[in-house]
Motif scaffolding. Structure first.
Motif, mmCIF file in Angstrom:
data_model
loop_
_atom_site.group_PDB
_atom_site.id
_atom_site.type_symbol
_atom_site.label_atom_id
_atom_site.label_comp_id
_atom_site.label_asym_id
_atom_site.label_seq_id
_atom_site.Cartn_x
_atom_site.Cartn_y
_atom_site.Cartn_z
ATOM 1 N N ILE A 1 0.838 -1.195 0.000
ATOM 2 C CA ILE A 1 0.000 0.000 0.000
ATOM 3 C C ILE A 1 0.875 1.248 0.000
ATOM 4 O O ILE A 1 2.060 1.201 0.308
ATOM 5 C CB ILE A 1 -0.932 0.022 1.228
ATOM 6 C CG1 ILE A 1 -0.103 0.164 2.523
ATOM 7 C CG2 ILE A 1 -1.808 -1.206 1.277
ATOM 8 C CD1 ILE A 1 -0.939 0.418 3.758
ATOM 9 N N TYR A 2 0.268 2.369 -0.363
ATOM 10 C CA TYR A 2 0.961 3.658 -0.314
ATOM 11 C C TYR A 2 1.029 4.161 1.125
ATOM 12 O O TYR A 2 0.061 4.044 1.880
ATOM 13 C CB TYR A 2 0.245 4.691 -1.179
ATOM 14 C CG TYR A 2 0.373 4.461 -2.668
ATOM 15 C CD1 TYR A 2 1.556 4.759 -3.337
ATOM 16 C CD2 TYR A 2 -0.686 3.940 -3.400
ATOM 17 C CE1 TYR A 2 1.678 4.542 -4.702
ATOM 18 C CE2 TYR A 2 -0.572 3.724 -4.768
ATOM 19 C CZ TYR A 2 0.612 4.027 -5.406
ATOM 20 O OH TYR A 2 0.724 3.807 -6.749
ATOM 21 N N THR A 3 2.169 4.756 1.479
ATOM 22 C CA THR A 3 2.336 5.295 2.832
ATOM 23 C C THR A 3 1.806 6.712 2.964
ATOM 24 O O THR A 3 1.634 7.202 4.075
ATOM 25 C CB THR A 3 3.823 5.305 3.221
ATOM 26 O OG1 THR A 3 4.533 6.204 2.339
ATOM 27 C CG2 THR A 3 4.429 3.918 3.127
ATOM 28 N N GLY A 4 1.568 7.379 1.831
ATOM 29 C CA GLY A 4 1.137 8.767 1.862
ATOM 30 C C GLY A 4 2.286 9.754 1.823
ATOM 31 O O GLY A 4 2.064 10.965 1.807
ATOM 32 N N GLY B 1 -2.886 4.473 2.137
ATOM 33 C CA GLY B 1 -3.649 3.263 2.395
ATOM 34 C C GLY B 1 -4.139 2.534 1.160
ATOM 35 O O GLY B 1 -4.600 1.394 1.264
ATOM 36 N N LEU B 2 -4.063 3.164 -0.007
ATOM 37 C CA LEU B 2 -4.554 2.502 -1.216
ATOM 38 C C LEU B 2 -3.644 1.334 -1.595
ATOM 39 O O LEU B 2 -2.422 1.447 -1.545
ATOM 40 C CB LEU B 2 -4.636 3.497 -2.377
ATOM 41 C CG LEU B 2 -5.681 4.609 -2.239
ATOM 42 C CD1 LEU B 2 -5.638 5.529 -3.456
ATOM 43 C CD2 LEU B 2 -7.081 4.023 -2.072
ATOM 44 N N ILE B 3 -4.246 0.224 -1.970
ATOM 45 C CA ILE B 3 -3.489 -0.968 -2.347
ATOM 46 C C ILE B 3 -2.941 -0.800 -3.749
ATOM 47 O O ILE B 3 -3.684 -0.487 -4.687
ATOM 48 C CB ILE B 3 -4.383 -2.232 -2.281
ATOM 49 C CG1 ILE B 3 -4.916 -2.429 -0.854
ATOM 50 C CG2 ILE B 3 -3.607 -3.463 -2.729
ATOM 51 C CD1 ILE B 3 -5.961 -3.521 -0.755
ATOM 52 N N GLY C 1 -9.315 -1.990 4.291
ATOM 53 C CA GLY C 1 -10.426 -1.945 5.233
ATOM 54 C C GLY C 1 -10.138 -1.277 6.554
ATOM 55 O O GLY C 1 -11.003 -1.261 7.436
ATOM 56 N N LEU C 2 -8.958 -0.682 6.718
ATOM 57 C CA LEU C 2 -8.633 0.033 7.947
ATOM 58 C C LEU C 2 -9.013 1.503 7.838
ATOM 59 O O LEU C 2 -9.512 2.105 8.779
ATOM 60 C CB LEU C 2 -7.137 -0.095 8.264
ATOM 61 C CG LEU C 2 -6.609 0.752 9.425
ATOM 62 C CD1 LEU C 2 -7.290 0.343 10.733
ATOM 63 C CD2 LEU C 2 -5.090 0.625 9.558
ATOM 64 N N TRP C 3 -8.776 2.098 6.671
ATOM 65 C CA TRP C 3 -9.049 3.519 6.461
ATOM 66 C C TRP C 3 -9.210 3.780 4.977
ATOM 67 O O TRP C 3 -9.068 2.887 4.145
ATOM 68 C CB TRP C 3 -7.934 4.386 7.045
ATOM 69 C CG TRP C 3 -6.535 4.021 6.595
ATOM 70 C CD1 TRP C 3 -6.181 3.329 5.466
ATOM 71 C CD2 TRP C 3 -5.311 4.318 7.272
ATOM 72 N NE1 TRP C 3 -4.832 3.181 5.397
ATOM 73 C CE2 TRP C 3 -4.253 3.786 6.490
ATOM 74 C CE3 TRP C 3 -4.997 4.997 8.438
ATOM 75 C CZ2 TRP C 3 -2.913 3.896 6.864
ATOM 76 C CZ3 TRP C 3 -3.658 5.105 8.790
ATOM 77 C CH2 TRP C 3 -2.634 4.565 8.023
ATOM 78 N N SER C 4 -9.544 5.018 4.654
ATOM 79 C CA SER C 4 -9.574 5.490 3.279
ATOM 80 C C SER C 4 -8.711 6.749 3.225
ATOM 81 O O SER C 4 -8.389 7.323 4.271
ATOM 82 C CB SER C 4 -11.009 5.784 2.836
ATOM 83 O OG SER C 4 -11.543 6.875 3.564
ATOM 84 N N PRO C 5 -8.309 7.204 2.034
ATOM 85 C CA PRO C 5 -7.479 8.410 1.952
ATOM 86 C C PRO C 5 -8.100 9.572 2.720
ATOM 87 O O PRO C 5 -9.316 9.790 2.635
ATOM 88 C CB PRO C 5 -7.417 8.681 0.449
ATOM 89 C CG PRO C 5 -7.525 7.332 -0.168
ATOM 90 C CD PRO C 5 -8.495 6.581 0.707
#
Length: 523
Positions: A217-220, A228-230, A255-259
Motif C-alpha cells: 500500500i501507499y504510505t502517503g 492506504g490505497l493498495i 479496510g482500515l481507512w480510506s485516503p
C-alpha cells in the motif's frame, strides 16, 4: 485641481483593489489542515499512526449466525429446507501486521495475521452447540465427480457410504467453523494429488493464526491522497480469477481507512480477500458516536449486486461468462480464501439473500431479508479517513444439485443452500475514542479552526477588493457628471480652464448684482 484629485483617488483605489485581490490566492486556507494530516497520518516507522496501523487497538468482533436445518430427511425427498437461525457465536479478532518491508517508491509491504478467540459473554450459545447442515465433503466430491464416468462416480459414492457420509451432517459449531478431520477424506487421501489437498476441513480452517496474503500500500509520503490505497496484492496489480479486467481490478484499501482530508467524498472502495474482489460503499448519512465524534456512513447499493443482465459491469463475475448466477449471488469457488484449501462450491451473498431474486429467497423457509439488519456499512471519520465503526456482512451458501450415479445427492433440489452468515464488527469504545481524540482529532480540529480564520481573511480581502472597485467606479461616474455639467454652464464664460471654480464664481456674482438692484446681468 478637482479633476486631478479625483484621478489620484481613482488610481489609489485601483491599486488597493489590485493589492487586496492579489493576496487572495496567496492565502492557502487548507494548508494548516493538510500539514496537520500529513504530520499525523503519513505511515513512517516513528509516526503517530504507525503503532495504530501495525497493531489495531480497536475492538473487532466476528459474529457467526448459523442456520440449523430442521427437516433434513424431507429435504432429501424434494421438500424446501426449513432453517432456524442460531447465534451469534462471537469471536474477538486481533490483527497484527508482520513481515513489514519499506519500499523505495513510497509504499510498504506486509502480511496481516488474524487471531480469533471465542467470547462466550457476547455469544448466544456455545461452541459445543450441535448444528445440522450440509456436509461440505459430500457437496465437494459430488461437484468434482459431476462430469466423471459413471463407474468413478459410483466408486466414490460407495467410499462415502463406508464412512456413513450423507448430504447432511450434525457437528459442533467449533468443528463446523474451524475444522475437523473428515473420515472420508482420510480414507481417500491417497487420491489427494488429483483434487484433494488435505483431510482437515472447515469453513474457517485457514483463517485463525494466519494471514490472507501480501499487501503493498501507499504510505502517503509522496501523496497524502494515496494513503492506504493498495497498489499490489500478492505481488500482482490485478487478480486473475474473474473473466474481465474490470472485475479483476484491486481497488481501495484493506479496510482500515480510506485516503484522508476529503470530508465530502461520496464513495469509498475496499478490497475483500475473502471473496477475491473489490467492493464499493456509498455515502448515506452522518452519525455521531462517543466523545461527540462525527462520522460519515457509507453503505452498499443494490445496483452493485445485480447480475450482468441488469448491470453489465458484473459480467466479469460470471464464471464462465456464459453462466451468470441470479442477482445477489457470487460464485467464489475459484477464490482460494473461500474454500480454505478446497475448491468447495461456495456461493456468496448478503445475509438472508438480501438483494437476491424472490425465487432465491423463496427456495428455503426461515429467511427474512431487510436492509436495516443485513446490509453492510462503514462509518468514516472524514479528516483522518479512519473506519471507526464497521459492520461488514456476508453469507456462505453451498451449491447443491443431483448428480447422476452419486447416491448421496438423490432427491435433493438444485439450490444455493445457506450455511451461515457473519458480521465483522468494529465498534470504538470510550477509551479508544478518547485516545484518538487527543492524539489525532484535536490537533486536526485546531488546524481546521485556523483554516476557518484564514478563509475569513480571504473573504474579507475579496470584499475589500470588490468595495474599492465599486468605489472607483462611483468616483469615476461622479467625476464625469460634475465635469459634464460644468462644461454646459461655461459656454458664455471667458476662462474655461477652471470650469468647476468659475461656475461657482459666476453664480455668486449674478446673485450679488441682482441683490444690488442693477438691471444688468453681465459681470
Amino acid at each position: 485641481m478637482c479633476k486631478k484629485k479625483i484621478k489620484i483617488c481613482m488610481v489609489s483605489f485601483i491599486l488597493l483593489a489590485a493589492i487586496a485581490g492579489s493576496m487572495v490566492p496567496l492565502i492557502d486556507y487548507s494548508y494548516p489542515v493538510n500539514q496537520a494530516i500529513k504530520k499525523l497520518l503519513v505511515l513512517a516507522e516513528y509516526s503517530m499512526t504507525y503503532d495504530l496501523w501495525k497493531d489495531i487497538p480497536l475492538p473487532i468482533f466476528l459474529q457467526f449466525y448459523i442456520f440449523n436445518v430442521e427437516n433434513p430427511e424431507e429435504v432429501m425427498n424434494g421438500s424446501k429446507p426449513i432453517l432456524t437461525q442460531t447465534g451469534p457465536y462471537t469471536y474477538r479478532e486481533r490483527r497484527l501486521k508482520v513481515n513489514i518491508t519499506w519500499n523505495q517508491n513510497g509504499t510498504i509491504s506486509y502480511r496481516q495475521i488474524r487471531k480469533y478467540t471465542f467470547d462466550p459473554e457476547m455469544s448466544a450459545g456455545n461452541e459445543t452447540d450441535l448444528i445440522t447442515t450440509i456436509n461440505p465433503v459430500v457437496a465437494l466430491i459430488a461437484q468434482k465427480m459431476k462430469w466423471m464416468p459413471s463407474d468413478i462416480k459410483k466408486y466414490f459414492s460407495n467410499l462415502l457410504n463406508v464412512t456413513n457420509e450423507e448430504m447432511f451432517m450434525t457437528r459442533p459449531v467449533k468443528e463446523l467453523l474451524w475444522g475437523y478431520d473428515d473420515p472420508a477424506l482420510i480414507r481417500i487421501k491417497f487420491l489427494r494429488r488429483f483434487f484433494l489437498d488435505k483431510t482437515f476441513i472447515g469453513y474457517y480452517t485457514q483463517r485463525n493464526y494466519s494471514d490472507d496474503g501480501v499487501y503493498t500500500i501507499y504510505t502517503g509520503a509522496t501523496d497524502i491522497q494515496l494513503l492506504g490505497l493498495i497498489t499490489r496484492y500478492n505481488g500482482q496489480s490485478a487478480l486473475d480469477i474473474w473473466s474481465t479486467p474490470w472485475a479483476n481490478m484491486i481497488n481501495g484499501t484493506d479496510g482500515l481507512w480510506s485516503p484522508p482530508a476529503n470530508p465530502n467524498k461520496q464513495e469509498v472502495s475496499m478490497f475483500n480477500s475473502d471473496i477475491c474482489r473489490s467492493e464499493r460503499f456509498y455515502y448515506t448519512k452522518k452519525v455521531t458516536i462517543c466523545q461527540n465524534i462525527n462520522l460519515r456512513r457509507f453503505e452498499y447499493k443494490k445496483f452493485d449486486f445485480l447480475n450482468a443482465v441488469h448491470n453489465r459491469d458484473n459480467l466479469g463475475f460470471c464464471v464462465p461468462q456464459t453462466h451468470c448466477l441470479p442477482s445477489g449471488l457470487l460464485n467464489v469457488t475459484n477464490c482460494p480464501r473461500s474454500g480454505n484449501g478446497f475448491s468447495m462450491p461456495v456461493i456468496e451473498s448478503l445475509p438472508h439473500f438480501l438483494y437476491a431474486t424472490p425465487k432465491t429467497i423463496d427456495s428455503v423457509v426461515g429467511l427474512n431479508p431487510n436492509e436495516a439488519e443485513h446490509t453492510s456499512y462503514v462509518d468514516i471519520e472524514p479528516w483522518t479517513g479512519f473506519f471507526l465503526q464497521t459492520s461488514k456482512k456476508l453469507q456462505i451458501n453451498i451449491f447443491t444439485e443431483q448428480v447422476s450415479d452419486f447416491k448421496q445427492t438423490d432427491g435433493i433440489k438444485t439450490s444455493y443452500f445457506p450455511i451461515f452468515w457473519l458480521n465483522e464488527k468494529t465498534a470504538i469504545n470510550e477509551i479508544h475514542a478518547g485516545m484518538l481524540t487527543e492524539s489525532l482529532f484535536t490537533p486536526i480540529e485546531k488546524a481546521e479552526k485556523l483554516k476557518e480564520k484564514l478563509l475569513m481573511i480571504k473573504y474579507l480581502l475579496m470584499s475589500l477588493s470588490s468595495f474599492l472597485i465599486l468605489l472607483t467606479v462611483a468616483v469615476w461616474v461622479l467625476d464625469s457628471f460634475i465635469c459634464h455639467h460644468g462644461k454646459k454652464d461655461n459656454i458664455h464664460h471667458e476662462d474655461p480652464s477652471t470650469p468647476c471654480l468659475k461656475t461657482s464664481s459666476i453664480t455668486y456674482n449674478k446673485v450679488k448684482v441682482l441683490s444690488d438692484g442693477y438691471q444688468r446681468l453681465t459681470t
